[in-house]
Write an enzyme that holds these catalytic residues in place. Sequence first.
Site, PDB file in Angstrom:
ATOM      1  N   ASP A 175       0.873  -1.180   0.000  1.00 47.48           N
ATOM      2  CA  ASP A 175       0.000   0.000   0.000  1.00 47.48           C
ATOM      3  C   ASP A 175       0.903   1.221   0.000  1.00 47.48           C
ATOM      4  O   ASP A 175       1.745   1.370   0.885  1.00 47.48           O
ATOM      5  CB  ASP A 175      -0.877  -0.031   1.271  1.00 47.48           C
ATOM      6  CG  ASP A 175      -2.086   0.885   1.139  1.00 47.48           C
ATOM      7  OD1 ASP A 175      -1.946   1.986   0.568  1.00 47.48           O
ATOM      8  OD2 ASP A 175      -3.170   0.488   1.609  1.00 47.48           O
ATOM      9  N   ILE A 230       5.413 -64.222 -24.054  1.00 47.25           N
ATOM     10  CA  ILE A 230       5.281 -64.249 -25.521  1.00 47.25           C
ATOM     11  C   ILE A 230       6.562 -64.839 -26.112  1.00 47.25           C
ATOM     12  O   ILE A 230       7.658 -64.414 -25.762  1.00 47.25           O
ATOM     13  CB  ILE A 230       5.038 -62.835 -26.075  1.00 47.25           C
ATOM     14  CG1 ILE A 230       3.770 -62.229 -25.448  1.00 47.25           C
ATOM     15  CG2 ILE A 230       4.914 -62.867 -27.595  1.00 47.25           C
ATOM     16  CD1 ILE A 230       3.490 -60.804 -25.886  1.00 47.25           C
ATOM     17  N   ASN A 237       9.790 -57.596 -32.343  1.00 49.79           N
ATOM     18  CA  ASN A 237      10.214 -56.201 -32.252  1.00 49.79           C
ATOM     19  C   ASN A 237      11.252 -55.863 -33.314  1.00 49.79           C
ATOM     20  O   ASN A 237      11.176 -54.827 -33.967  1.00 49.79           O
ATOM     21  CB  ASN A 237      10.832 -55.938 -30.873  1.00 49.79           C
ATOM     22  CG  ASN A 237       9.861 -55.239 -29.948  1.00 49.79           C
ATOM     23  OD1 ASN A 237       8.949 -54.556 -30.416  1.00 49.79           O
ATOM     24  ND2 ASN A 237      10.052 -55.407 -28.662  1.00 49.79           N
ATOM     25  N   GLU A 248       7.356 -58.689 -21.814  1.00 49.75           N
ATOM     26  CA  GLU A 248       6.405 -59.525 -22.544  1.00 49.75           C
ATOM     27  C   GLU A 248       5.911 -60.642 -21.640  1.00 49.75           C
ATOM     28  O   GLU A 248       5.527 -61.710 -22.083  1.00 49.75           O
ATOM     29  CB  GLU A 248       7.046 -60.105 -23.815  1.00 49.75           C
ATOM     30  CG  GLU A 248       8.209 -61.056 -23.565  1.00 49.75           C
ATOM     31  CD  GLU A 248       9.566 -60.364 -23.560  1.00 49.75           C
ATOM     32  OE1 GLU A 248       9.618 -59.156 -23.218  1.00 49.75           O
ATOM     33  OE2 GLU A 248      10.551 -61.025 -23.884  1.00 49.75           O
TER      34      GLU A 248
END
Lengths: 464, 464
Positions: free
Chosen positions: A9, A332, A339, A374
């Site tokens: 202020d 897998i 890949n 996997e």
Amino acid sequence: MPARVLIFDPTVSSRILTRAALAEAQYNLVVAESSADAQVEMMRGRPDLILLGVVAPAAGAFAFLAGLRADPQRRGIPVIAVGRLSDPSLRLAVLRAGADDLCDRPVDPVLLQAQVRRLLRRSDSLAELCLREETHRALGFAEEGEEFLQPGRVSVVVPEGQAVLPAVVPVLDRLPGGGDVLDPRSLLTRIGSGDAADLFVIDAAAEGLRPGELFRLIAELRSRASTRHSVQIAIVPPDMTDMAAMALDLGVDDLVSARVRPAELMHRLKALLLQKHRADRAREKLRRGVENSVTDPLTGLYNRRYALPALKSVTDQAARSGRMAAVMVLDIDHFKEINDRFGHATGDKVLEEVARRLAARVRVGDMVARIGGEEFLVVMPETDAEAAAEAAERLRSGIEDRPFESNREGCPAPPPVRVTLSIGVALGAGERPGEPTLFERADAALYSAKLAGRNMVSLSRPAA
Amino acid sequence: MPARVLIFDPTVSSRILTRAALAEAQYNLVVAESSADAQVEMMRGRPDLILLGVVAPAAGAFAFLAGLRADPQRRGIPVIAVGRLSDPSLRLAVLRAGADDLCDRPVDPVLLQAQVRRLLRRSDSLAELCLREETHRALGFAEEGEEFLQPGRVSVVVPEGQAVLPAVVPVLDRLPGGGDVLDPRSLLTRIGSGDAADLFVIDAAAEGLRPGELFRLIAELRSRASTRHSVQIAIVPPDMTDMAAMALDLGVDDLVSARVRPAELMHRLKALLLQKHRADRAREKLRRGVENSVTDPLTGLYNRRYALPALKSVTDQAARSGRMAAVMVLDIDHFKEINDRFGHATGDKVLEEVARRLAARVRVGDMVARIGGEEFLVVMPETDAEAAAEAAERLRSGIEDRPFESNREGCPAPPPVRVTLSIGVALGAGERPGEPTLFERADAALYSAKLAGRNMVSLSRPAA
């Protein structure tokens, strides 16, 4: 940490009066008389709240607010503008410039302290968790660009037989979600029925609503599950500052005087709807973040973090009940070659599709998780050897039977990918210390299946 | 949903009076006169709160409480015991049996409604997120076995010049965390200094603390970051029910009369410390859950869910600033064979050690993430080709230089595992639509490194 409150202020007497109004609350008060001082104080320590002195035309205050709201690090700091703010257009301009609340001079210490408490309390649930900055960013908490008006349902609460305050009428008409008008009793019934608004405007300046009733309504809204996260604004008679302060402490989100102009009311309702929208979104992101912490991002299956404790809980349960559980480790075959031959994008698609097929071929109470690159885990409570062998064969053939799509960009007819799965299965109703766990037995059985030529199910012999 | 409140009271007149005391609040009130009725009503819909009529010797009420608190599905439902409860040993017995609060007959509707609101409000932050049950379990929110006394620091607030209430003295002595005594002003200073207690006992029955001051203290404690999650109990003069109700609505967690016996006070303080302990733990788990959602459980690196948006933000930044960023895709060579030869446990150890070595060899602002089984991503903002090539070579050699430990159980000297890494690197300051992204270019470079014999770094040629 003490709450750090910055009083900025330029007028010395105003600074002293504001400071005196807050002295009782024992905040860590810091004072600045110029914009440069304010910047220095903000660098020294982030204020939890700013009290900004405004004297028309208040060019300095507007510049300060503009700078603050444009600063990504500091735009969230709440600001109360303090000054002679009876001019409606000045009030509106200060609010639009980014002040969260206004405090008229001469300052009422009781009300100002309650305003400060209200804004200090309004810290969001996420900030409280003290997340790492990276996590915040990852969850997108810092998103921008939703400053437009959020739709929301508004209920105006007026004592029975009283008219809606004239300033409220045009505002209601302009709200995209619309609004309805209720008396306090119908409000409680409405909450009870679970059909509650997003924003409540409670007219406590109208004849017939005593302060005690206002307080009770606020407390009821805050206690019910259906309205706990709503926003509330009360219209209070001018000069009822004790009532106003109490309403804030009870949890009302904002207050206006009965003399409010429609434009200011509209601005405040918009700000409240935006506040609710942000809080709702933050809660939703928190929920999603926690849900995500137990799932694998690629496949949506449970992740290893979830799966291993869950497996333990199933085997513990089996030990207690004496009913066998089956554990499968699935891998897998030759995934690396997939890949290498077809690229990672195809590898990812294969993982996703394998996950989908596995999840579609187990019972409701069974768990499927991805526990490695996997490698998958299936846990079947209350399952005997025959059912486990059948299930494993179903999972194996479900992968072999239908070829997978590859994902070669620019290739007109991508060649299909042949995918097979090796599965090791173990059964038991409890594990003994020093002996292989069900998981270890299933993993060993998987190894046998791999050695024996892959694309097959191998059952672990029961433990002795 | 309306709050469902079950009134179970064998005495018909009591049921009617309790019901009448709550009528105004428009809850969904259901009534049971026998334990069998109560069970039926609980099956029909889970109550949000139970009002349990107690008439000494109250065998039925004790049996009901014992059954409720032993039921894992329902033990969390708050219970207020309602009856002529002036006998201190009956009060204590009912609290110890599991009632959350007591309400003396004749019932004061204002106070009872505030007690109900207080308990409805005290739902935990986790329940509000509506997590799946599995997630809840995974995070271990449902853990048990911490019913013992939680240590905690206690502050007793008494007006200046007043003595501590005699009932409080022996309780303070028996608390494991100890306690201190403060006047209201010192309390605010103490909070301000950030050195606040876990539990506040505010004596508002003592001479010199007006209701307004009690209300303000409660509101201050709730508004400050350092005490927002503390628990508070107020001691109120007998028959000041309006003051008591207001204190509850302002957020005090519990109330006792100035006539309280030490044993009851001790029980209530223990219950409050346990409540705080649970809430703190729930917040911590929530925090950890959210943090976990962006990390890979095995290695502690960022996961794919975090990494891909973070990569995008770095490339966007590079496009804006025109300063190049480097992206590396890293893949462990022949990882499948490591897994097959040495087992999954060794495979996991290799992944963890690779992650550790990578993380130790990047700069502070770089990001390392695990984005697939044996695939990692490194993103380096503001990096030129020379620095990127050096960094990649540092990462590659950091893996090759030192062999990894294998993990063959029962094998006295496990053979070391030789691990190598292939790395594809791409650089750019922006990506153009229709052209390969930095990630795709790095992935293609990785493919070249694999083709060229592995254990090497391959740089993508700069985009045209």
